[in-house]
Write a protein that holds these residues in place. Structure first.
Motif, PDB file in Angstrom:
ATOM      1  N   ASP A 406      26.916  71.270 -43.176  1.00 50.70           N
ATOM      2  CA  ASP A 406      28.089  70.662 -42.833  1.00 50.70           C
ATOM      3  C   ASP A 406      29.155  71.375 -43.501  1.00 50.70           C
ATOM      4  O   ASP A 406      30.268  70.935 -43.110  1.00 50.70           O
ATOM      5  CB  ASP A 406      28.005  69.092 -43.352  1.00 50.70           C
ATOM      6  N   LEU A 407      29.011  72.037 -44.673  1.00 53.89           N
ATOM      7  CA  LEU A 407      30.180  72.610 -45.014  1.00 53.89           C
ATOM      8  C   LEU A 407      30.412  73.788 -44.462  1.00 53.89           C
ATOM      9  O   LEU A 407      31.734  74.051 -44.213  1.00 53.89           O
ATOM     10  CB  LEU A 407      29.578  73.151 -46.593  1.00 53.89           C
ATOM     11  N   THR A 408      29.599  74.623 -43.821  1.00 53.54           N
ATOM     12  CA  THR A 408      29.760  75.460 -42.921  1.00 53.54           C
ATOM     13  C   THR A 408      30.570  75.008 -41.572  1.00 53.54           C
ATOM     14  O   THR A 408      31.792  75.543 -41.280  1.00 53.54           O
ATOM     15  CB  THR A 408      28.725  76.372 -42.398  1.00 53.54           C
ATOM     16  N   ALA A 409      30.085  73.837 -41.242  1.00 58.35           N
ATOM     17  CA  ALA A 409      30.776  73.217 -40.001  1.00 58.35           C
ATOM     18  C   ALA A 409      32.188  72.798 -40.521  1.00 58.35           C
ATOM     19  O   ALA A 409      33.143  72.697 -39.422  1.00 58.35           O
ATOM     20  CB  ALA A 409      30.244  71.866 -39.400  1.00 58.35           C
ATOM     21  N   ASP A 410      32.344  72.464 -41.445  1.00 60.77           N
ATOM     22  CA  ASP A 410      33.810  71.975 -41.948  1.00 60.77           C
ATOM     23  C   ASP A 410      34.790  72.963 -41.686  1.00 60.77           C
ATOM     24  O   ASP A 410      35.857  72.938 -41.517  1.00 60.77           O
ATOM     25  CB  ASP A 410      33.660  71.255 -43.600  1.00 60.77           C
ATOM     26  N   VAL A 411      34.123  74.127 -42.341  1.00 63.06           N
ATOM     27  CA  VAL A 411      35.125  75.695 -42.336  1.00 63.06           C
ATOM     28  C   VAL A 411      35.521  75.728 -40.648  1.00 63.06           C
ATOM     29  O   VAL A 411      36.512  76.186 -40.537  1.00 63.06           O
ATOM     30  CB  VAL A 411      34.661  76.257 -42.743  1.00 63.06           C
ATOM     31  N   CYS A 412      34.476  75.765 -40.126  1.00 64.53           N
ATOM     32  CA  CYS A 412      34.308  76.182 -38.584  1.00 64.53           C
ATOM     33  C   CYS A 412      35.244  75.153 -38.043  1.00 64.53           C
ATOM     34  O   CYS A 412      36.039  75.621 -36.992  1.00 64.53           O
ATOM     35  CB  CYS A 412      32.966  76.161 -37.995  1.00 64.53           C
ATOM     36  N   ARG A 413      35.288  73.714 -38.343  1.00 62.55           N
ATOM     37  CA  ARG A 413      36.333  72.914 -37.360  1.00 62.55           C
ATOM     38  C   ARG A 413      37.558  73.147 -37.651  1.00 62.55           C
ATOM     39  O   ARG A 413      38.358  72.904 -36.753  1.00 62.55           O
ATOM     40  CB  ARG A 413      35.732  71.706 -38.122  1.00 62.55           C
ATOM     41  N   GLU A 414      37.930  73.975 -38.903  1.00 62.81           N
ATOM     42  CA  GLU A 414      39.434  74.330 -38.923  1.00 62.81           C
ATOM     43  C   GLU A 414      39.793  75.243 -38.105  1.00 62.81           C
ATOM     44  O   GLU A 414      40.955  75.552 -37.919  1.00 62.81           O
ATOM     45  CB  GLU A 414      39.601  74.493 -40.552  1.00 62.81           C
ATOM     46  N   ARG A 415      38.907  76.004 -37.664  1.00 66.94           N
ATOM     47  CA  ARG A 415      39.249  77.099 -36.730  1.00 66.94           C
ATOM     48  C   ARG A 415      38.699  76.847 -35.313  1.00 66.94           C
ATOM     49  O   ARG A 415      38.586  77.658 -34.314  1.00 66.94           O
ATOM     50  CB  ARG A 415      38.403  78.457 -37.193  1.00 66.94           C
ATOM     51  N   SER A 416      38.429  75.578 -35.107  1.00 66.38           N
ATOM     52  CA  SER A 416      38.159  75.077 -33.699  1.00 66.38           C
ATOM     53  C   SER A 416      37.033  75.865 -33.258  1.00 66.38           C
ATOM     54  O   SER A 416      36.699  76.214 -32.037  1.00 66.38           O
ATOM     55  CB  SER A 416      39.231  75.161 -32.643  1.00 66.38           C
ATOM     56  N   VAL A 417      36.021  75.893 -34.072  1.00 62.05           N
ATOM     57  CA  VAL A 417      34.561  76.505 -33.613  1.00 62.05           C
ATOM     58  C   VAL A 417      33.485  75.595 -34.013  1.00 62.05           C
ATOM     59  O   VAL A 417      33.514  74.741 -34.925  1.00 62.05           O
ATOM     60  CB  VAL A 417      34.449  77.698 -34.647  1.00 62.05           C
ATOM     61  N   THR A 418      32.505  75.454 -33.305  1.00 59.71           N
ATOM     62  CA  THR A 418      31.330  74.662 -33.542  1.00 59.71           C
ATOM     63  C   THR A 418      30.232  75.286 -34.004  1.00 59.71           C
ATOM     64  O   THR A 418      30.137  76.666 -33.763  1.00 59.71           O
ATOM     65  CB  THR A 418      30.751  73.865 -32.389  1.00 59.71           C
ATOM     66  N   VAL A 419      29.212  74.850 -34.490  1.00 63.65           N
ATOM     67  CA  VAL A 419      27.975  75.549 -35.150  1.00 63.65           C
ATOM     68  C   VAL A 419      26.815  75.390 -34.199  1.00 63.65           C
ATOM     69  O   VAL A 419      26.725  74.116 -33.825  1.00 63.65           O
ATOM     70  CB  VAL A 419      27.696  75.182 -36.645  1.00 63.65           C
ATOM     71  N   ASP A 420      25.970  76.313 -34.039  1.00 60.59           N
ATOM     72  CA  ASP A 420      25.032  76.169 -33.020  1.00 60.59           C
ATOM     73  C   ASP A 420      23.817  75.723 -33.949  1.00 60.59           C
ATOM     74  O   ASP A 420      23.034  76.355 -34.819  1.00 60.59           O
ATOM     75  CB  ASP A 420      24.342  77.807 -32.743  1.00 60.59           C
ATOM     76  N   ALA A 421      23.915  74.327 -34.146  1.00 62.85           N
ATOM     77  CA  ALA A 421      22.955  73.548 -35.124  1.00 62.85           C
ATOM     78  C   ALA A 421      21.560  73.539 -34.439  1.00 62.85           C
ATOM     79  O   ALA A 421      20.432  73.664 -35.342  1.00 62.85           O
ATOM     80  CB  ALA A 421      23.199  71.755 -34.957  1.00 62.85           C
ATOM     81  N   GLU A 422      21.317  73.664 -33.192  1.00 62.52           N
ATOM     82  CA  GLU A 422      19.648  74.106 -32.914  1.00 62.52           C
ATOM     83  C   GLU A 422      19.105  75.348 -33.438  1.00 62.52           C
ATOM     84  O   GLU A 422      17.918  75.211 -33.861  1.00 62.52           O
ATOM     85  CB  GLU A 422      19.796  74.000 -31.216  1.00 62.52           C
ATOM     86  N   ALA A 423      20.001  76.497 -33.328  1.00 63.29           N
ATOM     87  CA  ALA A 423      19.640  77.605 -33.936  1.00 63.29           C
ATOM     88  C   ALA A 423      19.290  77.575 -35.279  1.00 63.29           C
ATOM     89  O   ALA A 423      18.445  77.932 -35.975  1.00 63.29           O
ATOM     90  CB  ALA A 423      20.601  78.789 -33.689  1.00 63.29           C
ATOM     91  N   PHE A 424      20.186  76.608 -35.981  1.00 65.15           N
ATOM     92  CA  PHE A 424      20.144  76.591 -37.513  1.00 65.15           C
ATOM     93  C   PHE A 424      19.028  75.763 -37.775  1.00 65.15           C
ATOM     94  O   PHE A 424      17.982  75.871 -38.642  1.00 65.15           O
ATOM     95  CB  PHE A 424      21.216  75.660 -38.044  1.00 65.15           C
ATOM     96  N   ASP A 425      18.505  74.785 -37.012  1.00 70.40           N
ATOM     97  CA  ASP A 425      17.142  74.086 -37.142  1.00 70.40           C
ATOM     98  C   ASP A 425      16.158  74.917 -37.023  1.00 70.40           C
ATOM     99  O   ASP A 425      14.990  74.556 -37.760  1.00 70.40           O
ATOM    100  CB  ASP A 425      17.392  72.596 -36.329  1.00 70.40           C
ATOM    101  N   ALA A 426      16.207  75.639 -36.007  1.00 67.12           N
ATOM    102  CA  ALA A 426      14.786  76.500 -35.503  1.00 67.12           C
ATOM    103  C   ALA A 426      14.701  77.457 -36.831  1.00 67.12           C
ATOM    104  O   ALA A 426      13.583  77.631 -37.253  1.00 67.12           O
ATOM    105  CB  ALA A 426      15.337  77.205 -34.180  1.00 67.12           C
ATOM    106  N   ALA A 427      15.877  78.080 -37.400  1.00 70.61           N
ATOM    107  CA  ALA A 427      15.599  78.848 -38.478  1.00 70.61           C
ATOM    108  C   ALA A 427      14.906  78.132 -39.670  1.00 70.61           C
ATOM    109  O   ALA A 427      14.107  78.760 -40.565  1.00 70.61           O
ATOM    110  CB  ALA A 427      17.025  79.607 -38.741  1.00 70.61           C
TER     111      ALA A 427
END
Length: 876
Positions: A406-427
């Motif tokens: 959620d910290l990475t997502a927080d930074v990405c949100r400021e740049r209008s970017v989403t995180v590939d949560a499925e790939a994160f969960d797979a890793a």
């Protein structure tokens, strides 16, 4: 009104209406494992609403500290981006336990808001549950609110708990219809009234919710009427403060103005409207209160949520320019603002700051590298026009640099970017699978077993017959085990305890037959399944066949030592909480025949006095020789009995409650019959194992006696060595230390005289190099201090010179170079000492007039010193 005054006015108003002022409960709902954190004012009264608990009062009022940053109720991602979301907030509430109901609750709310707090009635809009005609009529007819400002919400034709005006604490528990009070901030603010298409705007803000507790929803969704309809209300202190102080956003109220200013002070931020300052100001409240209530940063459960909040605050501080720990410095500001209402902030200020400082320092060691990777990835995405951040990179940031998703997502949100949560969960899943594959488990968790469950008899006996229901060799099922073969034996009945809850598995033997005895030595007992025990060991003679009946005998001595240590652990846990504080929580344990090892939450070493006090309390309970009691009961009954439960543990509908002395915990382990069976308790080690986690090791019974005897032998030996009775040992050691200090001073004085003498003698050995005196010599046996003093004497003696002094001992070389001030423009002492050091396997440097180095090749020292004159000559 200031926030503190609003809080006080609210409590005093309801006190005047016959309500008992009840202190805020902890943010850790120890007696309710269904909740991650206390998230509403009614949490501490849950059992009262259900009729399981009775208080000496039927009306109560509180200012309850709440956290919504994990689990079902999670506002963390919104903090900093909205005007009213917080991780921590205060809920002002009044409660009726079968006393008054809808009419009084509504009239109290209206009187407080419009009379006591002075809000304009025209600014207030009301919502009621769609089918709650009674509440509607009270507002319209008794209070006199115009019907156009009373809005029905929800539809009873569907699931009632899906409505905004049907309140539930969670998926199960007390619930009921509610009526909400909204404040109209004015037409200039975008947004419409509740229930309208524009209701998500900021014009109409809910400030109070009055819940009419009528039902208890079970896990099947069935609504059961409560024995006594009750009232539960909640008014957000921060929201009503914004209204009363004439501001629109919660972050503009007095409390946050102070904390934002403190955050700006510590980060040197110039823009007081920065969202990052709001995040930091919000997060310091959540973090400080969570730590005060015993939570420490960790990798799971509540500790992980706390770590996420801390790291989110640090990231925003980093964004503002902070490059070192700053967050902990806001704690005194918070304590000044809220310490009067919550004295624990003042009492625990030093500990809270210490926990935060440690966590900050660790994260600041990696945040720069992590942010560099994050920024580089985002920049590359921007160049390509992408808007989805790579999940594998997000996992690398989590795994290597401690960036929660959620910290990475927080930074990405400021740049209008989403995180590939499925790939994160797979890793993440891939890493867990690899870790499981790499681990070497004694437990036969992978064995396929479909037979009957094991019946455990070890609470009452150490020997019992059992039938072999399965045998395994090398992880595969077999029909028989032969002499010399190692394997796993499963019995339908056993007295052997399988490792669980920190207590190791039993050892012993399985036997069958008469003269031709078959013997299986049990080295360990582990669970194959929850109720299937595997006896690990080796066939000594004879053979075992599936279907055989064997006599199972537990090692009596080993079990007796283990239960002494296990029972002592329970009593020690309680003593630690009494001596160190209620923040102490179990973080792990290992109980075997030799010792008890107990890990617990505490952020500083225990003092000698604290250790002695814990020992005293435990042994006092041991000597009382009270009987141990174990009772199996429903989980709810265990909660009501006051038994300690560990957050994160999976408890069934029925649990085993163990009472040992004054300790009461849930435990399935084996224990002594009476506390006196423990014999003697002694802590033998204490230390840190992780940030905020301490470990104690203790021994009991014969092991404790042996430890005491060994310590006495060491004491007697030390006393004999100094030729004094053991009672005089401290005084004798002090005398020896004083004598040693005197000798060290005398030695230093003699070395100084030797340096002075050597300086006079060595000066005559200086060579003339282009009109400059150059001296490079070795002084055998001289330490660094002696070399420095000799260097000073030689400089004074020679006046203008370049000097190198060396000493070799134990395979090491010490070098010091000195250059008088008049020559440093041409000859640098740092360069000179490095030139010599490189020839003796080392390196060094320093100031132009004095430098020091070392080396590991003393055999090269003579040649290196001979080259000094040549090196100096090249620079003159």
């Amino acid at each position: 009104m200031k926030s503190a005054q609003i809080r006080r006015t609210f409590l005093e108003f309801f006190q005047s209406k016959g309500h008992e002022i009840v202190d805020s409960s902890s943010l850790v709902p120890h007696e309710d494992p269904t909740l991650l954190f206390t998230n509403a004012g009614m949490n501490q009264f849950k059992d009262v609403f259900l009729g399981f608990d009775k208080r000496p009062y039927t009306r109560a009022t509180t200012s309850q500290k709440c956290v919504r940053a994990g689990g079902k109720h999670n506002d963390l991602e919104n903090v900093g981006y909205t005007a009213r979301h917080h991780t921590f907030f205060e809920m002002l509430g009044n409660f009726s336990f079968g006393d008054y109901f809808k009419r009084d609750a509504i009239q109290y709310a209206w009187e407080l808001l419009t009379v006591k707090l002075g809000l304009s009635a025209d600014k207030l809009t009301i919502t009621v549950y769609a089918d709650d005609d009674e509440a509607y009529d009270i507002w319209a007819k008794d209070v006199g609110v115009p019907t156009e400002r009373i809005i029905r919400i929800g539809d009873n034709k569907g699931a009632p708990y899906a409505s905004d005006n049907f309140w539930m604490m969670g998926d199960t528990g007390p619930c009921g219809p509610c009526t909400e009070i909204f404040y109209d901030h004015g037409a200039e603010i975008p947004g419409g009234p509740p229930g309208s298409p524009d209701e998500d705007g900021d014009r109409f803000i809910e400030i109070w919710n009055v819940v009419f507790m009528q039902f208890n929803r079970d896990d099947k969704g069935v609504m059961h009427p409560l024995p006594k309809p009750s009232v539960d209300t909640g008014m957000g202190l921060e929201r009503v403060a914004a209204v009363l102080q004439g501001v629109h956003a919660n972050y503009e109220i007095d409390l946050f103005v102070t904390l934002i200013a403190a955050a700006a002070r510590e980060t040197s931020a110039a823009d007081m409207d920065s969202p990052s300052l709001k995040v930091i100001a919000d997060h310091i409240r959540a973090c400080a209160f969570l730590i005060a209530d015993g939570i420490i940063p960790g990798n799971e459960g509540r500790g992980y949520v706390l770590r996420r909040i801390i790291r989110r605050a640090i990231r925003h501080g980093y964004k503002l320019g902070a490059r070192a720990a700053f967050f902990y410095k806001l704690v005194p500001d918070l304590a000044r603002e809220m310490g009067e209402a919550y004295p624990q902030l003042v009492d625990d200020q030093a500990r809270i700051m210490d926990v935060l400082r440690q966590e900050e320092s660790r994260f600041f060691e990696t945040i720069e590298h992590g942010m560099a990777i994050l920024d580089a990835e985002l920049a590359a995405m921007a160049d390509k026009g992408g808007n989805v951040f790579d999940g594998e990179t997000a996992f690398k940031l989590h795994d290597t640099y401690g960036f929660p998703l959620d910290l990475t997502a927080d930074v990405c949100r400021e740049r209008s970017v989403t995180v590939d949560a499925e790939a994160f969960d797979a890793a993440m899943d891939r890493q867990k699978s690899q870790a499981r594959a790499a681990g070497k488990f004694k437990m036969a968790a992978g064995l396929e077993y479909t037979g009957v469950k094991t019946q455990f008899h070890g609470y009452t006996t150490l020997s019992h017959e059992g039938r072999i229901t399965a045998l395994y060799r090398d992880g595969a099922p077999v029909e028989r085990l032969m002499p010399g073969e190692q394997g796993v034996v499963v019995l339908d009945n056993t007295p052997f305890y399988a490792e669980s809850g920190g207590q190791v598995g039993d050892q012993g033997e399985l036997s069958k037959g008469g003269a031709c005895l078959t013997l299986f030595k049990v080295e360990d007992t582990q669970k194959i399944q929850a109720d299937v025990f595997g006896h690990h060991g080796e066939v000594i003679n004879g053979e075992l066949v599936v279907g055989d009946t064997v006599a199972a005998q537990v090692d009596i001595a080993a079990r007796a030592s283990t239960v002494r240590n296990h029972s002592a652990t329970h009593i020690m846990h309680k003593a630690l909480r009494e001596v160190l504080g209620s923040h102490v929580q179990q973080k792990g344990s290992l109980v075997d025949p030799d010792k008890t090892r107990f890990d617990f939450a505490h952020n500083q070493p225990m003092t000698a006095d604290e250790i002695r006090e814990v020992e005293r309390r435990v042994n006092r309970e041991v000597f009382a020789n009270a009987a141990t009691d174990a009772a199996v009961m429903a989980l709810d009954d265990a909660q009501k009995s006051g038994a300690m439960m560990l957050f994160g543990e999976k408890y069934g509908d029925e649990v085993r409650v163990l009472s040992i002395g004054s300790s009461k915990e849930l435990c399935g382990g084996t224990h002594v019959g009476r506390t006196g069976d423990i014999g003697l308790f002694k802590i033998v080690a204490e230390g840190g194992v992780a940030a905020g986690v301490r470990r104690v090791e203790a021994v009991t019974g014969e092991a404790a006696v042996a430890w005491v005897q060994n310590q006495q032998a060491l004491l007697d030996g030390a006393a004999a060595a100094v030729r004094a009775p053991s009672s005089e040992l401290p005084e004798r050691i002090s005398q020896l230390q004083d004598g040693m200090k005197s000798l060290e001073k005398e030695l230093a004085r003699l070395k100084s005289r030797l340096a002075a003498s050597a300086g006079a003698d060595l000066a005559s050995q200086a060579a003339d190099v282009k009109g400059t005196k150059v001296l490079a010599v070795s002084l055998d046996g001289a330490d660094v201090k002696a070399l420095r003093e000799t260097m000073d004497k030689l400089k004074d003696k020679l006046g203008s010179a370049v000097i190198v002094l060396a000493s070799a001992a134990d395979g090491k070389v010490t070098l010091i170079a000195g250059v008088t001030a008049d020559l440093t423009a041409k000859v640098k002492a740092g360069e000179l000492v490095n030139f010599v050091a490189q020839q003796v396997g080392g390196k060094g440097g320093g100031r132009p007039d004095m430098a020091q180095a070392g080396g590991t090749q003393p055999e090269n020292l003579p040649g290196a010193l001979m080259r000094v004159s040549e090196w100096v000559g090249e620079r003159l």
